[in-house]
Structures are given as structure tokens and as C-alpha cells.
Design a protein around this motif. Structure first.
Motif, short mmCIF file in Angstrom:
data_model
loop_
_atom_site.label_atom_id
_atom_site.label_comp_id
_atom_site.label_asym_id
_atom_site.label_seq_id
_atom_site.Cartn_x
_atom_site.Cartn_y
_atom_site.Cartn_z
N ALA A 118 56.66 35.47 20.15
CA ALA A 118 56.29 34.64 21.30
C ALA A 118 56.79 35.28 22.59
CB ALA A 118 56.86 33.23 21.14
N GLY A 119 58.00 35.78 22.58
CA GLY A 119 58.56 36.45 23.76
C GLY A 119 57.79 37.71 24.10
N GLN A 120 57.43 38.45 23.05
CA GLN A 120 56.66 39.67 23.26
C GLN A 120 55.29 39.34 23.86
OE1 GLN A 120 55.73 41.86 19.69
NE2 GLN A 120 55.76 43.82 20.80
N ALA A 121 54.63 38.33 23.33
CA ALA A 121 53.31 37.93 23.84
C ALA A 121 53.43 37.49 25.29
CB ALA A 121 52.72 36.82 22.97
N ARG A 122 54.47 36.74 25.57
CA ARG A 122 54.68 36.29 26.96
C ARG A 122 54.89 37.49 27.88
NH1 ARG A 122 58.46 35.18 30.71
NH2 ARG A 122 58.12 33.38 32.04
N GLY A 123 55.70 38.44 27.46
CA GLY A 123 55.96 39.63 28.26
C GLY A 123 54.70 40.43 28.52
N VAL A 124 53.88 40.60 27.50
CA VAL A 124 52.62 41.32 27.67
C VAL A 124 51.72 40.56 28.63
CG1 VAL A 124 50.50 42.02 26.48
CG2 VAL A 124 52.72 42.53 25.46
N GLY A 125 51.66 39.24 28.48
CA GLY A 125 50.83 38.43 29.37
C GLY A 125 51.28 38.52 30.82
N VAL A 126 52.57 38.46 31.02
CA VAL A 126 53.11 38.57 32.39
C VAL A 126 52.80 39.95 32.97
CG1 VAL A 126 55.26 38.67 33.72
CG2 VAL A 126 54.89 36.80 32.10
N ALA A 127 52.97 40.99 32.16
CA ALA A 127 52.69 42.35 32.64
C ALA A 127 51.22 42.49 33.02
CB ALA A 127 53.08 43.37 31.58
N GLN A 128 50.33 41.95 32.19
CA GLN A 128 48.91 42.03 32.49
C GLN A 128 48.57 41.23 33.75
OE1 GLN A 128 47.14 40.77 28.81
NE2 GLN A 128 46.97 42.87 28.04
N ALA A 129 49.18 40.07 33.89
CA ALA A 129 48.94 39.26 35.08
C ALA A 129 49.42 39.98 36.33
CB ALA A 129 49.64 37.90 34.95
N ASP A 130 50.60 40.59 36.25
CA ASP A 130 51.11 41.35 37.40
C ASP A 130 50.18 42.51 37.75
OD1 ASP A 130 53.31 39.72 37.62
OD2 ASP A 130 54.71 41.11 36.66
N LYS A 131 49.67 43.19 36.72
CA LYS A 131 48.76 44.31 36.95
C LYS A 131 47.48 43.81 37.62
CE LYS A 131 46.35 47.96 34.44
NZ LYS A 131 46.07 48.53 33.12
N TRP A 132 46.93 42.69 37.15
CA TRP A 132 45.71 42.12 37.71
C TRP A 132 45.93 41.69 39.16
CZ3 TRP A 132 44.36 37.22 39.51
CH2 TRP A 132 43.01 37.04 39.76
N VAL A 133 47.06 41.01 39.40
CA VAL A 133 47.36 40.54 40.77
C VAL A 133 47.50 41.75 41.70
CG1 VAL A 133 49.12 39.45 42.20
CG2 VAL A 133 48.36 38.33 40.11
N GLY A 134 48.17 42.79 41.24
CA GLY A 134 48.30 44.00 42.06
C GLY A 134 46.97 44.62 42.36
N SER A 135 46.11 44.67 41.36
CA SER A 135 44.77 45.23 41.54
C SER A 135 43.96 44.40 42.52
CB SER A 135 44.06 45.29 40.19
OG SER A 135 42.72 45.65 40.35
N GLU A 136 44.02 43.09 42.38
CA GLU A 136 43.29 42.20 43.29
C GLU A 136 43.84 42.30 44.71
OE1 GLU A 136 40.49 40.23 42.80
OE2 GLU A 136 40.45 41.51 41.02
N THR A 137 45.15 42.42 44.83
CA THR A 137 45.76 42.56 46.15
C THR A 137 45.27 43.83 46.84
OG1 THR A 137 47.73 41.35 45.44
CG2 THR A 137 47.97 42.75 47.38
N ASN A 138 45.23 44.92 46.09
CA ASN A 138 44.73 46.18 46.67
C ASN A 138 43.26 46.05 47.07
OD1 ASN A 138 47.18 47.44 46.29
ND2 ASN A 138 46.61 48.38 44.35
N SER A 139 42.49 45.38 46.24
CA SER A 139 41.08 45.18 46.55
C SER A 139 40.91 44.34 47.80
CB SER A 139 40.38 44.51 45.36
OG SER A 139 39.04 44.25 45.65
N LEU A 140 41.68 43.27 47.91
CA LEU A 140 41.60 42.41 49.10
C LEU A 140 42.02 43.16 50.35
CD1 LEU A 140 42.97 39.06 47.65
CD2 LEU A 140 40.62 39.57 48.32
N GLN A 141 43.04 43.99 50.24
CA GLN A 141 43.49 44.77 51.40
C GLN A 141 42.40 45.75 51.83
OE1 GLN A 141 47.18 46.40 49.97
NE2 GLN A 141 48.38 44.69 50.77
#
Length: 87
Positions: free
Chosen positions: A10-33
Motif C-alpha cells: 500500500a505504501g509503495q502504491a501510494r509512493g508511485v501514485g504521488v510520484a506520477q502525480a508530481d510528474k503530471w503536475v510538473g508537466s502541466e505547469t510547464n505546458s501552462l507556462q
């Protein structure tokens, strides 16, 4: 209660999910900029075009006004070509 393996998974799945979310947010932020930068560039170009158009229109209005003044002067006999012929 869950066993340690389930907690780890469960912790591993959460960590992977958070990492993917961070990656997506970073990508979207760059796109918006990038879009914001493009929009700012477009606005600046539009402002420059509008300023050029206004300047050109102003020059045309001035030329028309000068022509009208010369026409009135000539009609009244006070134009430049009439003054030079009287000398």
C-alpha cells in the motif's frame, strides 16, 4: 489488521501514485507556462500592430486636413500659389 506485506504494498502504491502525480503536475505547469508565454507574445504583437495602424491612420488624417486647409486657402485666394503671383 493488515500484515506488513500489505502495508508495504500500500505504501509503495501510494509512493508511485504521488510520484506520477508530481510528474503530471510538473508537466502541466510547464505546458501552462509555455502557453502563457505564447499568449503574452501574441498580445505584444497585437499591441504593436494596433499602434502602427493608429499611427498610419493619424498620418492620413493629418494629410487630409492639410489638403482641406489648402483647398480652402485657394478658394479664398490666400493660398501659396496666389501669394507668389501677386509679388
Amino acid at each position: 489488521m493488515s500484515n506488513p506485506q500489505q502495508q508495504f504494498s500500500a505504501g509503495q502504491a501510494r509512493g508511485v501514485g504521488v510520484a506520477q502525480a508530481d510528474k503530471w503536475v510538473g508537466s502541466e505547469t510547464n505546458s501552462l507556462q509555455a502557453h502563457r508565454s505564447d499568449a503574452a507574445q501574441s498580445v505584444e504583437e497585437t499591441k504593436e500592430q494596433a499602434a502602427g495602424l493608429l499611427q498610419q491612420t493619424g498620418e492620413q488624417v493629418k494629410q487630409m486636413a492639410r489638403g482641406a486647409v489648402e483647398t480652402v486657402k485657394n478658394t479664398l485666394g490666400v493660398g501659396d500659389h496666389n501669394n507668389s503671383s501677386r509679388s
